[in-house]
Design a protein around this motif. Structure first.
Motif, PDB file in Angstrom:
ATOM      1  N   UNK A   7       0.885  -1.199   0.087  1.00 39.26           N
ATOM      2  CA  UNK A   7      -0.170   0.008   0.043  1.00 39.26           C
ATOM      3  C   UNK A   7       0.797   1.397   0.089  1.00 39.26           C
ATOM      4  N   UNK A   8       0.175   2.508  -0.604  1.00 41.01           N
ATOM      5  CA  UNK A   8       1.053   3.671  -0.557  1.00 41.01           C
ATOM      6  C   UNK A   8       0.157   4.683   0.116  1.00 41.01           C
ATOM      7  N   UNK A   9       0.857   5.055   1.157  1.00 40.66           N
ATOM      8  CA  UNK A   9      -0.002   5.932   2.296  1.00 40.66           C
ATOM      9  C   UNK A   9       0.824   7.271   2.218  1.00 40.66           C
ATOM     10  N   UNK A  10      -0.401   8.315   1.855  1.00 38.19           N
ATOM     11  CA  UNK A  10      -0.011   9.644   1.795  1.00 38.19           C
ATOM     12  C   UNK A  10      -0.468  10.179   3.408  1.00 38.19           C
ATOM     13  N   UNK A  11       0.825  10.751   3.873  1.00 40.65           N
ATOM     14  CA  UNK A  11       0.469  11.282   5.342  1.00 40.65           C
ATOM     15  C   UNK A  11       0.994  10.074   6.419  1.00 40.65           C
ATOM     16  N   UNK A  12       1.809   9.257   5.909  1.00 42.86           N
ATOM     17  CA  UNK A  12       2.167   8.167   6.871  1.00 42.86           C
ATOM     18  C   UNK A  12       2.647   8.665   8.115  1.00 42.86           C
ATOM     19  N   UNK A  64       5.888  15.171  -3.722  1.00 41.98           N
ATOM     20  CA  UNK A  64       4.730  16.127  -3.375  1.00 41.98           C
ATOM     21  C   UNK A  64       3.317  15.521  -4.137  1.00 41.98           C
ATOM     22  N   UNK A  65       2.544  15.292  -3.313  1.00 39.38           N
ATOM     23  CA  UNK A  65       1.170  14.738  -3.813  1.00 39.38           C
ATOM     24  C   UNK A  65       0.533  15.648  -4.872  1.00 39.38           C
ATOM     25  N   UNK A  66       0.893  16.991  -4.888  1.00 37.87           N
ATOM     26  CA  UNK A  66       0.233  17.638  -6.025  1.00 37.87           C
ATOM     27  C   UNK A  66       1.136  17.572  -7.327  1.00 37.87           C
ATOM     28  N   UNK A  67       2.206  16.800  -7.246  1.00 33.11           N
ATOM     29  CA  UNK A  67       3.218  16.750  -8.586  1.00 33.11           C
ATOM     30  C   UNK A  67       3.323  15.325  -8.908  1.00 33.11           C
ATOM     31  N   UNK A  68       2.421  14.775  -9.657  1.00 31.21           N
ATOM     32  CA  UNK A  68       2.277  13.402  -9.812  1.00 31.21           C
ATOM     33  C   UNK A  68       3.797  12.734 -10.399  1.00 31.21           C
ATOM     34  N   UNK A  69       4.703  13.710 -11.028  1.00 34.90           N
ATOM     35  CA  UNK A  69       5.857  12.902 -11.408  1.00 34.90           C
ATOM     36  C   UNK A  69       6.694  12.769 -10.602  1.00 34.90           C
ATOM     37  N   UNK A  70       6.538  13.206  -9.251  1.00 36.93           N
ATOM     38  CA  UNK A  70       7.679  12.854  -8.049  1.00 36.93           C
ATOM     39  C   UNK A  70       7.132  11.815  -7.358  1.00 36.93           C
ATOM     40  N   UNK A 110      -1.524  26.001   2.681  1.00 36.90           N
ATOM     41  CA  UNK A 110      -2.428  24.977   2.413  1.00 36.90           C
ATOM     42  C   UNK A 110      -3.872  25.580   2.528  1.00 36.90           C
ATOM     43  N   UNK A 111      -4.642  25.299   1.860  1.00 35.28           N
ATOM     44  CA  UNK A 111      -6.132  25.563   1.694  1.00 35.28           C
ATOM     45  C   UNK A 111      -6.880  24.340   1.835  1.00 35.28           C
ATOM     46  N   UNK A 112      -8.324  24.513   2.155  1.00 37.67           N
ATOM     47  CA  UNK A 112      -9.139  23.354   2.099  1.00 37.67           C
ATOM     48  C   UNK A 112      -9.169  22.552   0.870  1.00 37.67           C
ATOM     49  N   UNK A 113      -9.323  23.815  -0.107  1.00 38.62           N
ATOM     50  CA  UNK A 113      -9.320  22.989  -1.607  1.00 38.62           C
ATOM     51  C   UNK A 113      -8.000  22.403  -1.882  1.00 38.62           C
ATOM     52  N   UNK A 114      -6.697  22.934  -1.633  1.00 37.44           N
ATOM     53  CA  UNK A 114      -5.604  22.210  -2.001  1.00 37.44           C
ATOM     54  C   UNK A 114      -5.134  20.831  -1.094  1.00 37.44           C
ATOM     55  N   UNK A 115      -5.342  21.092   0.240  1.00 33.27           N
ATOM     56  CA  UNK A 115      -5.036  20.000   1.062  1.00 33.27           C
ATOM     57  C   UNK A 115      -6.175  18.893   1.405  1.00 33.27           C
ATOM     58  N   UNK A 116      -7.291  19.248   1.360  1.00 37.41           N
ATOM     59  CA  UNK A 116      -8.407  18.137   1.576  1.00 37.41           C
ATOM     60  C   UNK A 116      -8.972  17.638   0.293  1.00 37.41           C
ATOM     61  N   UNK A 117      -8.830  18.355  -0.690  1.00 31.57           N
ATOM     62  CA  UNK A 117      -9.405  17.943  -2.065  1.00 31.57           C
ATOM     63  C   UNK A 117      -8.451  17.444  -3.079  1.00 31.57           C
ATOM     64  N   UNK A 118      -7.587  18.850  -3.521  1.00 28.51           N
ATOM     65  CA  UNK A 118      -6.750  18.656  -4.711  1.00 28.51           C
ATOM     66  C   UNK A 118      -5.605  17.558  -4.532  1.00 28.51           C
ATOM     67  N   UNK A 119      -4.948  17.434  -3.249  1.00 25.12           N
ATOM     68  CA  UNK A 119      -4.070  16.421  -3.003  1.00 25.12           C
ATOM     69  C   UNK A 119      -4.819  15.110  -3.178  1.00 25.12           C
ATOM     70  N   UNK A 121      -7.198  14.219  -5.340  1.00 26.29           N
ATOM     71  CA  UNK A 121      -7.791  13.857  -6.597  1.00 26.29           C
ATOM     72  C   UNK A 121      -6.483  13.860  -7.372  1.00 26.29           C
ATOM     73  N   UNK A 122      -5.421  14.501  -7.079  1.00 27.75           N
ATOM     74  CA  UNK A 122      -4.011  14.217  -7.780  1.00 27.75           C
ATOM     75  C   UNK A 122      -3.465  12.980  -7.790  1.00 27.75           C
ATOM     76  N   UNK A 123      -3.645  12.231  -6.450  1.00 27.81           N
ATOM     77  CA  UNK A 123      -3.276  10.786  -6.108  1.00 27.81           C
ATOM     78  C   UNK A 123      -4.104   9.778  -6.699  1.00 27.81           C
ATOM     79  N   UNK A 124      -5.615  10.191  -6.619  1.00 27.53           N
ATOM     80  CA  UNK A 124      -6.507   9.282  -7.288  1.00 27.53           C
ATOM     81  C   UNK A 124      -6.485   9.152  -8.820  1.00 27.53           C
ATOM     82  N   UNK A 125      -6.050  10.244  -9.360  1.00 29.45           N
ATOM     83  CA  UNK A 125      -5.966  10.428 -10.828  1.00 29.45           C
ATOM     84  C   UNK A 125      -4.647   9.481 -11.207  1.00 29.45           C
TER      85      UNK A 125
END
Length: 260
Positions: A7-12, A64-70, A110-119, A121-125
């Motif tokens: 498994x891959x944990x974001x926020x381990x 970085x969860x918002x940068x898929x290439x990483x 960090x905002x609600x949009x970037x931290x709670x949603x965008x990270x 959805x970036x990981x999910x995509x």
């Protein structure tokens, strides 16, 4: 014995993420976790020392969860992704720099949009585009919290909707817990005790009727032990039939289930 998984944990290195990593490692699973700096410092991650399984059992990925290439290449071979990153308030009380989200001079706080949603959805995509990733776990919330900006819950619901919309491509496992506590974080214990008292008063006294249509009604949900939530997550990943939104009763049931 439970099947072996990766498994891959974001926020381990976070409060819940640590417990998820430990629960997975206890089953013999391989655990990767995304962090801006790679392996966190022992004190910052809350490790208990050399005997703590996190000290050597987790493979820390710098990214970085918002940068898929990483992180994209590290998703290969993973069975599931667990997203446990988020903010309750946009006031900098919770630094995300070490749990998979970059906060630097080149990016605003960090905002609600970037931290709670965008990270999420970036990981999910990225996960949907990776062969073999069959499940995505998202830690949402039961409901809005009194006196907290409504965007806290609205951004989580937006993330939920996209995950559910793609359930034909990847199994969404969406947990909606209330307050989480743990003896490992002593400051959470009196809050949990107070929440239990409030819930009892709300359920069994006229106070509940008086507050039924007020914002305080949303606070009358049972607190959950962090370790139980972590067990629910790994049990859900290991149960192909578990999908969709898991409310508090579902989390309690899954958390109490013994691994097979």
């Amino acid at each position: 014995m439970a099947s072996s998984r990766r498994i891959f944990v974001v926020g381990g290195s976070g409060f819940l993420g640590q417990a998820v990593c430990r629960a997975a490692l206890a089953r013999g699973w391989e655990v990767l976790s995304l962090s801006r700096h790679g392996a966190p410092k022992q004190a910052a991650a809350g490790h208990g020392g050399p005997g703590d399984p996190l000290a050597g059992g987790v493979r820390w990925i710098k990214g970085d969860a918002l940068e898929p290439d990483t992180f994209r290449e590290h998703l290969a071979g993973c069975d599931a992704v667990v997203h446990s990153v988020g903010v309750l308030m946009e006031n900098g009380y919770k630094r995300l720099a070490d749990i998979g989200y970059r906060s630097s001079s080149s990016r605003s706080a960090p905002t609600y949009e970037s931290a709670n949603r965008d990270t999420a959805l970036s990981m999910a995509r990225a996960a949907r585009g990776t062969a073999g990733v069959g499940a995505f776990v998202y830690i949402s919330a039961r409901d809005a919290i009194p006196f907290i900006d409504s965007r806290y819950i609205s951004t989580k619901r937006e993330a939920e909707r996209e995950l559910l919309a793609h359930r034909d491509q990847m199994r969404p496992i969406i947990l909606r817990p209330g307050f989480m506590y743990s003896p490992a974080r002593p400051a959470t214990l009196p809050i949990a005790a107070g929440t239990k008292v409030f819930q009892a008063l709300f359920d069994r006294t006229p106070l509940g009727c008086a507050l039924k249509n007020t914002p305080f009604a949303k606070a009358a949900s049972p607190p959950l032990r962090r370790e139980l939530v972590a067990d629910a997550i790994v049990n859900a990943i290991d149960s192909p039939g578990v999908s969709g939104i898991l409310e508090i009763a579902d989390i309690e049931r899954l958390g109490a289930r013994r691994s097979s």
